[in-house]
Design a protein around this motif. Structure first.
Motif, mmCIF file in Angstrom:
data_model
loop_
_atom_site.group_PDB
_atom_site.id
_atom_site.type_symbol
_atom_site.label_atom_id
_atom_site.label_comp_id
_atom_site.label_asym_id
_atom_site.label_seq_id
_atom_site.Cartn_x
_atom_site.Cartn_y
_atom_site.Cartn_z
ATOM 1 N N GLY A 1 57.555 -17.577 -66.340
ATOM 2 C CA GLY A 1 57.533 -17.309 -67.701
ATOM 3 C C GLY A 1 58.028 -18.082 -69.137
ATOM 4 O O GLY A 1 58.210 -17.641 -69.984
ATOM 5 N N LYS A 2 56.964 -18.720 -68.855
ATOM 6 C CA LYS A 2 56.971 -19.748 -69.989
ATOM 7 C C LYS A 2 55.717 -20.577 -70.066
ATOM 8 O O LYS A 2 55.233 -21.091 -70.813
ATOM 9 N N VAL A 3 54.718 -19.923 -68.844
ATOM 10 C CA VAL A 3 53.325 -20.251 -69.052
ATOM 11 C C VAL A 3 52.453 -18.781 -68.407
ATOM 12 O O VAL A 3 53.276 -18.304 -68.159
ATOM 13 N N ASP A 4 51.552 -18.688 -68.926
ATOM 14 C CA ASP A 4 50.450 -17.593 -68.708
ATOM 15 C C ASP A 4 50.271 -17.289 -67.071
ATOM 16 O O ASP A 4 50.788 -16.022 -66.137
ATOM 17 N N MET A 5 49.691 -17.788 -66.446
ATOM 18 C CA MET A 5 49.408 -18.009 -65.327
ATOM 19 C C MET A 5 49.524 -19.290 -64.351
ATOM 20 O O MET A 5 49.484 -20.692 -64.740
ATOM 21 N N ILE A 6 49.782 -18.840 -63.244
ATOM 22 C CA ILE A 6 50.123 -20.225 -62.704
ATOM 23 C C ILE A 6 48.923 -19.686 -60.682
ATOM 24 O O ILE A 6 49.122 -19.156 -60.435
ATOM 25 N N ILE A 7 48.475 -20.849 -60.402
ATOM 26 C CA ILE A 7 47.536 -20.865 -59.474
ATOM 27 C C ILE A 7 48.581 -21.416 -57.994
ATOM 28 O O ILE A 7 48.677 -22.631 -57.704
ATOM 29 N N ASP A 8 48.356 -21.103 -57.184
ATOM 30 C CA ASP A 8 49.358 -20.949 -55.728
ATOM 31 C C ASP A 8 47.598 -21.524 -54.744
ATOM 32 O O ASP A 8 46.938 -20.843 -54.250
ATOM 33 N N GLY A 9 47.670 -22.718 -55.068
ATOM 34 C CA GLY A 9 46.535 -23.782 -54.417
ATOM 35 C C GLY A 9 47.311 -24.412 -53.228
ATOM 36 O O GLY A 9 46.203 -24.754 -52.760
ATOM 37 N N GLY A 10 48.148 -23.837 -52.624
ATOM 38 C CA GLY A 10 49.101 -25.285 -50.869
ATOM 39 C C GLY A 10 49.378 -26.180 -51.775
ATOM 40 O O GLY A 10 49.612 -26.288 -52.938
ATOM 41 N N HIS A 11 49.212 -26.836 -50.961
ATOM 42 C CA HIS A 11 50.362 -28.314 -51.111
ATOM 43 C C HIS A 11 48.975 -29.343 -52.341
ATOM 44 O O HIS A 11 47.891 -29.083 -51.662
ATOM 45 N N ALA A 12 49.355 -29.718 -53.131
ATOM 46 C CA ALA A 12 48.874 -31.234 -53.550
ATOM 47 C C ALA A 12 48.817 -31.875 -52.802
ATOM 48 O O ALA A 12 49.873 -32.688 -52.372
ATOM 49 N N THR A 13 48.044 -32.962 -51.908
ATOM 50 C CA THR A 13 47.760 -33.699 -50.754
ATOM 51 C C THR A 13 48.300 -34.650 -50.836
ATOM 52 O O THR A 13 49.400 -34.914 -49.846
ATOM 53 N N LEU A 14 48.101 -35.770 -52.371
ATOM 54 C CA LEU A 14 48.350 -36.827 -52.124
ATOM 55 C C LEU A 14 49.738 -36.916 -52.725
ATOM 56 O O LEU A 14 50.247 -37.890 -52.586
ATOM 57 N N GLY A 15 50.176 -36.338 -53.173
ATOM 58 C CA GLY A 15 52.257 -36.159 -53.214
ATOM 59 C C GLY A 15 52.326 -36.907 -54.809
ATOM 60 O O GLY A 15 53.256 -36.956 -55.059
ATOM 61 N N LEU A 16 51.548 -38.170 -55.333
ATOM 62 C CA LEU A 16 51.656 -38.725 -56.629
ATOM 63 C C LEU A 16 50.809 -38.753 -57.365
ATOM 64 O O LEU A 16 49.354 -38.534 -57.169
ATOM 65 N N TYR B 1 75.448 -38.193 -40.681
ATOM 66 C CA TYR B 1 76.199 -38.184 -41.901
ATOM 67 C C TYR B 1 75.317 -36.709 -42.869
ATOM 68 O O TYR B 1 74.454 -37.556 -43.703
ATOM 69 N N GLY B 2 75.786 -35.681 -43.320
ATOM 70 C CA GLY B 2 75.511 -35.110 -44.382
ATOM 71 C C GLY B 2 73.733 -34.075 -44.182
ATOM 72 O O GLY B 2 73.150 -34.426 -42.687
ATOM 73 N N THR B 3 73.315 -34.050 -44.618
ATOM 74 C CA THR B 3 71.697 -33.590 -45.062
ATOM 75 C C THR B 3 71.056 -34.627 -44.323
ATOM 76 O O THR B 3 70.701 -35.269 -45.372
ATOM 77 N N VAL B 4 70.129 -34.511 -43.631
ATOM 78 C CA VAL B 4 69.108 -35.982 -43.636
ATOM 79 C C VAL B 4 67.743 -34.745 -43.814
ATOM 80 O O VAL B 4 67.424 -34.219 -42.506
ATOM 81 N N LYS B 5 66.854 -35.730 -44.569
ATOM 82 C CA LYS B 5 65.710 -34.914 -44.087
ATOM 83 C C LYS B 5 64.571 -36.273 -43.886
ATOM 84 O O LYS B 5 64.569 -37.754 -44.242
ATOM 85 N N THR B 6 63.764 -36.043 -43.114
ATOM 86 C CA THR B 6 62.221 -37.284 -43.450
ATOM 87 C C THR B 6 61.477 -36.795 -43.987
ATOM 88 O O THR B 6 60.598 -35.761 -44.323
ATOM 89 N N ILE B 7 60.847 -38.258 -45.495
ATOM 90 C CA ILE B 7 59.372 -37.855 -45.710
ATOM 91 C C ILE B 7 57.826 -37.751 -45.050
ATOM 92 O O ILE B 7 57.616 -37.827 -45.614
ATOM 93 N N GLY B 8 58.139 -38.633 -43.832
ATOM 94 C CA GLY B 8 57.280 -39.185 -43.328
ATOM 95 C C GLY B 8 57.113 -39.971 -42.494
ATOM 96 O O GLY B 8 58.072 -40.695 -41.757
ATOM 97 N N SER B 9 56.314 -40.964 -41.663
ATOM 98 C CA SER B 9 56.624 -41.613 -41.119
ATOM 99 C C SER B 9 55.959 -42.725 -41.342
ATOM 100 O O SER B 9 54.257 -43.197 -42.459
ATOM 101 N N ARG B 10 56.469 -43.781 -41.335
ATOM 102 C CA ARG B 10 56.408 -45.241 -42.031
ATOM 103 C C ARG B 10 55.013 -45.695 -41.121
ATOM 104 O O ARG B 10 54.407 -46.272 -42.103
ATOM 105 N N TYR C 1 58.835 -36.413 -53.420
ATOM 106 C CA TYR C 1 58.820 -34.947 -54.418
ATOM 107 C C TYR C 1 59.860 -33.872 -54.312
ATOM 108 O O TYR C 1 60.758 -33.018 -53.608
ATOM 109 N N ALA C 2 58.711 -33.110 -52.984
ATOM 110 C CA ALA C 2 59.557 -31.951 -52.181
ATOM 111 C C ALA C 2 60.831 -32.289 -51.835
ATOM 112 O O ALA C 2 61.765 -31.062 -51.318
ATOM 113 N N VAL C 3 61.286 -33.543 -51.531
ATOM 114 C CA VAL C 3 62.578 -33.914 -50.938
ATOM 115 C C VAL C 3 63.187 -34.161 -51.621
ATOM 116 O O VAL C 3 64.327 -33.517 -51.268
ATOM 117 N N LEU C 4 63.355 -34.202 -52.920
ATOM 118 C CA LEU C 4 63.665 -34.432 -54.096
ATOM 119 C C LEU C 4 64.211 -33.465 -54.311
ATOM 120 O O LEU C 4 65.035 -32.794 -54.509
#
Ligand code: AMP
Ligand code: MG
Length: 351
Positions: free
Chosen positions: A166-181, A288-297, A308-311
């Motif tokens: 509602g605030k921009v003209d267009m959003i292109i959905d191209g899947g995951h931003a691979t690097l994430g930072l 305890y709580g909702t546990v989510k993994t962000i990836g592998s060490r 960012y997706a986990v946040l």
């Protein structure tokens, strides 16, 4: 405003698929699109009115400059002047890719885009949708991250829709931003080259090409202070932050797990909603709580990609308290910890 959402697949880009989005950019509109770092919110970077719309849609402070995205290395000569040799050397090795260079701007770049600075930030992205769009538009595309100011950067189109529908003209959905930072930012505008923001292109990788390079002291210092202002204006703002109170636990991993379990239980007993950020290696140890993994060490890139997706997932769950492990503060870990510390408002418990 009605936001048009279109889906594109990198492996399957049809002739003319950027036509409509390119037209929007040429006409001074806003298009969100994927890059290999995070999703960007694009507008014609040489059109002040178009650039102003970005600040408005994001609620971004007007002194926080935009990165201009180009489609070929040579384009930097259309935006910058007195370009040093190091810029060409870095471009040769890291472009297209997640590296932004700060150079002295020329007279064609409006102050609206640079937040009033005499320098300009330039990047040539690797993502084929990003590049195809910039090429098709035939304009230089100013594009900060496509999130509301202060929120975690978007790594999925869904995150952009959540913040900017509602605030921009267009959003292109191209899947995951691979690097994430977000991209590594290097200042080459005069004096010694300096890293203003750590990212996936690490200090060592840069030094391999241009020799010794230092971090802006603010990057290493951690919590912002009144004495030391960051050279990248955007680094001073509260960033990447989830709605809940995020705390980082640092130290021996078994002690970290025990401390987080204890704290999470205490908050749960208090009827608070609690989230725990774990890794593949520790996920099963949290009780305890909702546990989510962000990836592998074992694969730091997976942690960068998942952060960012986990946040944002914890925001959706309205977690009031979030606890996370910390990560090694070297190479890519430096970029991960830089973002995590900001998201946590520099709240760290050392064990
Ligand atoms: P974003 O694209 O949302 O990651 O934000 C762009 C980042 O680049 C912000 O942290 C800005 O402060 C930084 N930046 C953009 N232009 C400049 C510039 N001319 N000098 C220093 N930092 C810049
Ligand atoms: Mg941003």
């Amino acid at each position: 405003m009605d936001t048009k959402i279109i889906k594109l697949e990198i492996e399957n880009l049809a002739e003319g698929c950027f036509h409509e989005a390119a037209e929007v950019l040429r006409n001074g509109g806003l298009v969100a699109f994927p890059t290999e770092t995070v999703y960007g919110l694009g507008a014609n970077g040489l059109d002040e009115t178009a650039a102003a719309k970005i600040y408005q849609a994001k609620g971004r402070p007007s002194d926080n400059p935009l990165i201009i995205h180009i489609a070929k290395t040579q384009d930097m000569e259309s935006l910058a002047q007195e370009i040093p040799r190091e810029a060409y050397q870095l471009a040769e090795v890291f472009w297209p890719g997640p590296l932004t260079m700060i150079l002295r701007k020329n007279e064609f770049v409006p102050y609206q885009t640079t937040g009033g600075l005499d320098t300009v930030a330039i990047r040539l992205p690797a993502n084929q949708i990003a590049r195809g769009l910039i090429e098709a538009a035939g304009v230089f595309v100013a594009a900060p991250s496509a999130n509301l100011s202060g929120k975690p950067s978007p790594t999925l189109a869904q995150h952009v829709i959540c913040d900017l529908d509602g605030k921009v003209d267009m959003i292109i959905d191209g899947g995951h931003a691979t690097l994430g930072l977000e991209s590594t930012i290097v200042d080459l505008s005069g004096g010694e080259p300096m890293i203003l923001r750590p990212g996936c292109i690490t200090k060592a990788m840069l030094e391999n090409v241009i020799g010794k390079i230092e971090y802006d002291p603010v990057v290493l210092q951690g919590a912002p202070s009144l004495e030391l202002a960051p050279k990248a204006p955007g680094m001073k703002y509260r960033h990447y932050a989830p709605e809940g109170k995020l705390t980082i636990y640092e130290g021996d991993i078994q002690k970290v797990v025990d401390a987080i379990n204890q704290k999470a239980k205490e908050k749960l007993d208090n009827k608070n909603r609690v989230g725990v950020i774990a890794t593949d290696e520790t996920e099963a140890l949290y009780r305890y709580g909702t546990v989510k993994t962000i990836g592998s060490r074992k694969d730091e890139a997976s942690i960068a990609a998942g952060l960012y997706a986990v946040l944002r997932e914890f925001d959706e769950l309205h977690a009031e308290y979030i606890y996370t492990e910390s990560f090694a503060d070297n190479s890519l870990g430096q970029a991960i910890m830089n973002r995590l510390l900001k998201a946590a408002g520099y709240r760290v418990v050392k064990l």
